[in-house]
Design a protein around this motif. Structure first.
Motif, short mmCIF file in Angstrom:
data_model
loop_
_atom_site.label_atom_id
_atom_site.label_comp_id
_atom_site.label_asym_id
_atom_site.label_seq_id
_atom_site.Cartn_x
_atom_site.Cartn_y
_atom_site.Cartn_z
N THR A 82 2.90 12.10 -5.29
CA THR A 82 1.75 12.87 -4.83
C THR A 82 2.00 13.31 -3.39
O THR A 82 2.74 12.66 -2.64
CB THR A 82 0.45 12.05 -4.88
OG1 THR A 82 0.51 11.00 -3.91
CG2 THR A 82 0.22 11.47 -6.26
N ALA A 83 1.36 14.39 -3.01
CA ALA A 83 1.51 14.90 -1.65
C ALA A 83 1.02 13.88 -0.63
O ALA A 83 1.65 13.68 0.42
CB ALA A 83 0.75 16.21 -1.51
N LYS A 84 -0.09 13.22 -0.92
CA LYS A 84 -0.64 12.27 0.04
C LYS A 84 0.28 11.07 0.23
O LYS A 84 0.54 10.65 1.37
CB LYS A 84 -2.01 11.78 -0.40
CG LYS A 84 -2.64 10.81 0.61
CD LYS A 84 -3.98 10.30 0.17
CE LYS A 84 -4.63 9.43 1.26
NZ LYS A 84 -3.79 8.31 1.69
N ALA A 87 3.28 12.17 2.25
CA ALA A 87 2.91 12.42 3.65
C ALA A 87 2.67 11.11 4.39
O ALA A 87 3.07 10.96 5.55
CB ALA A 87 1.68 13.31 3.71
N SER A 136 9.16 8.70 -2.47
CA SER A 136 8.58 8.94 -1.14
C SER A 136 9.19 8.03 -0.09
O SER A 136 9.51 8.48 1.02
CB SER A 136 7.06 8.75 -1.20
OG SER A 136 6.48 9.69 -2.07
#
Length: 221
Positions: A82-84, A87, A136
């Protein structure tokens, strides 16, 4: 070594590093989010905390980091990315140490050996990645390695005796690894700290910009 700054001093490895250095007679400044309110992902926080320190640190070591942030587990498949989560990993594991490096340059002496080190991870190695997964976290650590290598090039121009390195501490018995180390031998934090300080002591300025494991062996990028 006379003075050292440990970022992430309240964590398992960070606290062990503080204790080990103090046991060797080093004057240690330890900073952490828990005890000092230092948020390495916030540049104002980093600038304020490091700006309050006097120069002359022989060692600045960033031991902060996390594998699981806000409950986001390491991804076993790209379908879980996921982007979150990505990040958040970049903010803590790459941007944070990068901001510390930026604001600690003035703390490093120019007339003698000094070391800036950040804890990376072997899973951040692209060349060593044969298992996949952990997207990630892997990517954030790979980005950190690039920042350290690039920072070392600039640091050498102004601090010719200094080193800037990424270190893999091995699998350390902390809360960080408790749920993810079933297939790895874990070492106690105090042993990990001793290993890391031994590696740091043995490095020369010619090795600045490198990525080394707890045995002092180079890790592939």
């Amino acid at each position: 070594m006379e003075k050292a700054l440990i970022i992430g001093a309240s964590g398992g490895i960070g606290a062990a590093l503080v204790a080990a250095l103090q046991g060797r007679g080093v004057a240690v400044t330890g900073l952490s989010r828990r005890d000092d309110g230092l948020d390495v992902t916030d540049e104002d926080s980093v600038a304020a905390a490091l700006g309050a320190l006097e120069p002359g640190f022989d060692l600045v070591l960033v031991a902060s980091g996390a594998l699981v942030i806000d409950g986001a587990e390491p991804e076993k498949t790209i379908r879980r990315v996921t982007a979150k989560a990505m990040a958040d990993q970049f903010a803590l594991n790459c941007i944070g140490p990068s901001l510390v490096l930026k604001h600690s340059l003035r703390l490093l002496p120019r007339d003698r050996r000094a070391v800036f080190a950040a804890l990376s991870a072997r899973v951040g190695s692209i060349g060593d990645n044969a298992l996949g997964g952990w997207y990630s976290y892997r990517t954030a650590k790979a980005a950190l390695n690039q920042m350290i290598h690039t920072g070392a090039i600039e640091l050498a121009r102004s601090h010719r005796h200094a080193l800037c390195v990424a270190l893999h501490p091995g699998t350390v018995a902390t809360r960080f690894t408790a749920d993810y180390a079933a297939t790895h031998d874990r070492v106690a934090p105090d042993q990990a700290a001793s290993n890391l300080l031994g590696v740091i002591a043995g490095l020369t300025p010619a090795e600045t910009g490198g990525f080394f494991d707890w045995q002092g062996k180079r890790v592939s990028w």
